[in-house]
Design a protein around this motif. Sequence first.
Motif, PDB file in Angstrom:
ATOM      1  N   LEU A  45      -4.077  -8.903  17.690  1.00 47.79           N
ATOM      2  CA  LEU A  45      -3.093  -8.757  17.868  1.00 47.79           C
ATOM      3  C   LEU A  45      -2.500  -8.411  19.077  1.00 47.79           C
ATOM      4  O   LEU A  45      -1.792  -8.365  19.880  1.00 47.79           O
ATOM      5  CB  LEU A  45      -1.965  -7.909  16.732  1.00 47.79           C
ATOM      6  N   ASN A  46      -3.239  -7.135  19.406  1.00 50.34           N
ATOM      7  CA  ASN A  46      -2.154  -6.064  20.517  1.00 50.34           C
ATOM      8  C   ASN A  46      -1.157  -5.837  20.686  1.00 50.34           C
ATOM      9  O   ASN A  46      -0.411  -5.780  22.233  1.00 50.34           O
ATOM     10  CB  ASN A  46      -2.588  -6.934  21.956  1.00 50.34           C
ATOM     11  N   TYR A  47      -0.844  -5.631  19.083  1.00 49.41           N
ATOM     12  CA  TYR A  47       0.273  -4.572  19.484  1.00 49.41           C
ATOM     13  C   TYR A  47       0.032  -2.752  20.145  1.00 49.41           C
ATOM     14  O   TYR A  47      -0.595  -2.180  19.461  1.00 49.41           O
ATOM     15  CB  TYR A  47       0.763  -4.843  17.718  1.00 49.41           C
ATOM     16  N   SER A  48       1.586  -2.744  20.184  1.00 49.67           N
ATOM     17  CA  SER A  48       1.560  -0.848  20.298  1.00 49.67           C
ATOM     18  C   SER A  48       1.247  -0.572  19.173  1.00 49.67           C
ATOM     19  O   SER A  48       1.828  -0.886  18.248  1.00 49.67           O
ATOM     20  CB  SER A  48       2.791  -0.747  21.021  1.00 49.67           C
ATOM     21  N   ILE A  49       0.253   0.551  19.389  1.00 49.17           N
ATOM     22  CA  ILE A  49       0.793   1.650  18.270  1.00 49.17           C
ATOM     23  C   ILE A  49       1.623   2.931  17.204  1.00 49.17           C
ATOM     24  O   ILE A  49       2.333   3.806  18.848  1.00 49.17           O
ATOM     25  CB  ILE A  49      -0.692   2.293  18.333  1.00 49.17           C
ATOM     26  N   VAL A  50       2.424   2.718  16.700  1.00 47.44           N
ATOM     27  CA  VAL A  50       3.541   3.916  16.440  1.00 47.44           C
ATOM     28  C   VAL A  50       2.632   5.108  16.282  1.00 47.44           C
ATOM     29  O   VAL A  50       3.567   5.799  16.753  1.00 47.44           O
ATOM     30  CB  VAL A  50       4.531   3.069  15.867  1.00 47.44           C
ATOM     31  N   ASN A  51       2.304   5.033  15.200  1.00 48.78           N
ATOM     32  CA  ASN A  51       1.362   6.733  14.489  1.00 48.78           C
ATOM     33  C   ASN A  51       0.164   6.015  15.004  1.00 48.78           C
ATOM     34  O   ASN A  51      -0.363   5.524  13.922  1.00 48.78           O
ATOM     35  CB  ASN A  51       2.594   6.707  13.033  1.00 48.78           C
ATOM     36  N   ASP A  52      -0.291   6.501  15.593  1.00 51.31           N
ATOM     37  CA  ASP A  52      -2.098   6.693  15.360  1.00 51.31           C
ATOM     38  C   ASP A  52      -2.926   7.140  14.539  1.00 51.31           C
ATOM     39  O   ASP A  52      -2.345   7.472  13.196  1.00 51.31           O
ATOM     40  CB  ASP A  52      -2.703   7.120  16.691  1.00 51.31           C
ATOM     41  N   TRP A  53      -4.142   6.957  14.292  1.00 46.67           N
ATOM     42  CA  TRP A  53      -5.421   6.798  13.493  1.00 46.67           C
ATOM     43  C   TRP A  53      -5.025   7.984  13.365  1.00 46.67           C
ATOM     44  O   TRP A  53      -4.987   9.713  13.711  1.00 46.67           O
ATOM     45  CB  TRP A  53      -6.344   7.288  14.333  1.00 46.67           C
ATOM     46  N   ARG A  54      -4.993   8.322  11.923  1.00 46.65           N
ATOM     47  CA  ARG A  54      -4.666   9.784  11.009  1.00 46.65           C
ATOM     48  C   ARG A  54      -4.886  10.180   9.461  1.00 46.65           C
ATOM     49  O   ARG A  54      -4.759   8.927   8.829  1.00 46.65           O
ATOM     50  CB  ARG A  54      -2.861  10.177  11.193  1.00 46.65           C
ATOM     51  N   PRO A  55      -5.463  11.127   8.641  1.00 42.32           N
ATOM     52  CA  PRO A  55      -5.766  10.480   7.610  1.00 42.32           C
ATOM     53  C   PRO A  55      -4.778  11.198   6.749  1.00 42.32           C
ATOM     54  O   PRO A  55      -2.964  11.172   7.168  1.00 42.32           O
ATOM     55  CB  PRO A  55      -5.882  11.830   7.344  1.00 42.32           C
ATOM     56  N   TRP A  56      -4.055   9.828   5.806  1.00 40.76           N
ATOM     57  CA  TRP A  56      -2.953  10.200   4.248  1.00 40.76           C
ATOM     58  C   TRP A  56      -3.812  10.636   3.355  1.00 40.76           C
ATOM     59  O   TRP A  56      -4.768  10.623   3.086  1.00 40.76           O
ATOM     60  CB  TRP A  56      -2.244   8.905   4.725  1.00 40.76           C
ATOM     61  N   HIS A  57      -2.848  11.164   2.183  1.00 41.75           N
ATOM     62  CA  HIS A  57      -3.755  12.379   0.967  1.00 41.75           C
ATOM     63  C   HIS A  57      -2.855  12.122   0.314  1.00 41.75           C
ATOM     64  O   HIS A  57      -1.446  11.732   0.240  1.00 41.75           O
ATOM     65  CB  HIS A  57      -2.932  13.354   1.930  1.00 41.75           C
TER      66      HIS A  57
END
Length: 431
Positions: free
Chosen positions: A370-382
């Motif tokens: 899709l090539n959309y801009s990343i707002v919050n990059d890869w991170r763990p969720w808990h």
Amino acid sequence: MLTLNLFFFNQINGGSRYVGVGEGKNVQAFYYFIESENNPKEDPLMLWLTGGPGCSCLNVLMFEIGPFAIKKEEYNGSRPNLVLNPHSWTKVSSIIFVDLPVSTGFTYAKTKSASQRGDWLLVRQTHQFLRKWLIDHPEFLSNEVYIGGDSYSGIPIPVIVQEISQGNEKGLQPWINLQGYLLWNAYTTERDTNYRIPFSHGMGLISDELYESLQKNCKREYVNVDPRDVNSFMEVTSGLDQFYILDPACDWDWIIDDVVSWRKYLINKYPTKFINTSLKFSPLYCRNYVYFLGDYWANDDNVRKALHIRKGSIGKWHRCSFNVPYKKEINSSFEYHVNLSKKGYRSLIYSGDHDMVVPFLATQAWIRYLNYSIVNDWRPWHANGQVAGFTRTYSNRMTFATVKGGGHTVPEYKPEECFVMYSRWISNMTL
């Protein structure tokens, strides 16, 4: 268990009915509706469509995200018992579980011509179903509406959402307060299966040498190639449960009708002898043993009466109707995701990271395209103080997430984590 069974009948009674869709209302679409346990006047309304195509939404209600589930215990010949699900999604939203396409679950056709099934019929009938349902339930007209599904539903659901949106724009009534959609381990294109091989390599299921050979000989195109090119791969992975690679493979579920009939015969004819034998027609250790119990539960006369199933409408309830012809007319839902993103609809796309059927790598690939801009990059969720998976959000209001240790039907394997994720997302919170 008597109290819980009464709770079920009180919850469902009046909340399960039919809506006539299609030409002449000749398709009688059956649904189960459960109001939010929190604030049904204000909480979102979710329409749920199970994959397959042709798997009953009773699967999702009873085995995944509904308020009650079948208790996993040795079958004794009586109606299976129920237990409460502490992680039901109905704690934060109202949900309509609908059996579509026709011949799915309790949904039936009144004429032979109405028994046809295919992607575009499913899209139009689901759209029609929702508008008719809202006419019958005007108290939910102002509620935010989301469409959810899994597996094969990844093909029709983005199309359904677009149809609803276009219907609103054309002035179709009633107006639907559509906000977005949710999909887990969902098909998007036929290329999704390409990623089973790199997934298997990354998970340590196949050797480096076999992986390199497959890449060289197939040029990373594993769909529509000579089956001889992937025989070694199929042989090496044949002993796995591809829906959840950590579980034992339990092939008996695919011949469940024969197993159920034979087991019932033995119990009725030799009750004492059979219970004390070591025959393994349906091993209790299998996670999908509850599907076997679900067949008995859904075909119980008292359950059918409580669900208002019309006598003579269908014969035996089946968990999935894979043996009924279905026209797969939509090759990819990718362009519909693009269109919906442009219109600003929210979406949650997530994957159990131990599913080999629609690997998380496949979902990541089409989202990346899709090539959309990343707002919050890869991170763990808990969840519960532990890493429950990983997530990334995009400028098009799309959230992608993995669920650590999850399988194909993710909430079945990780119910608490999925509830936490859903509760946050549906409330417009970050994961």
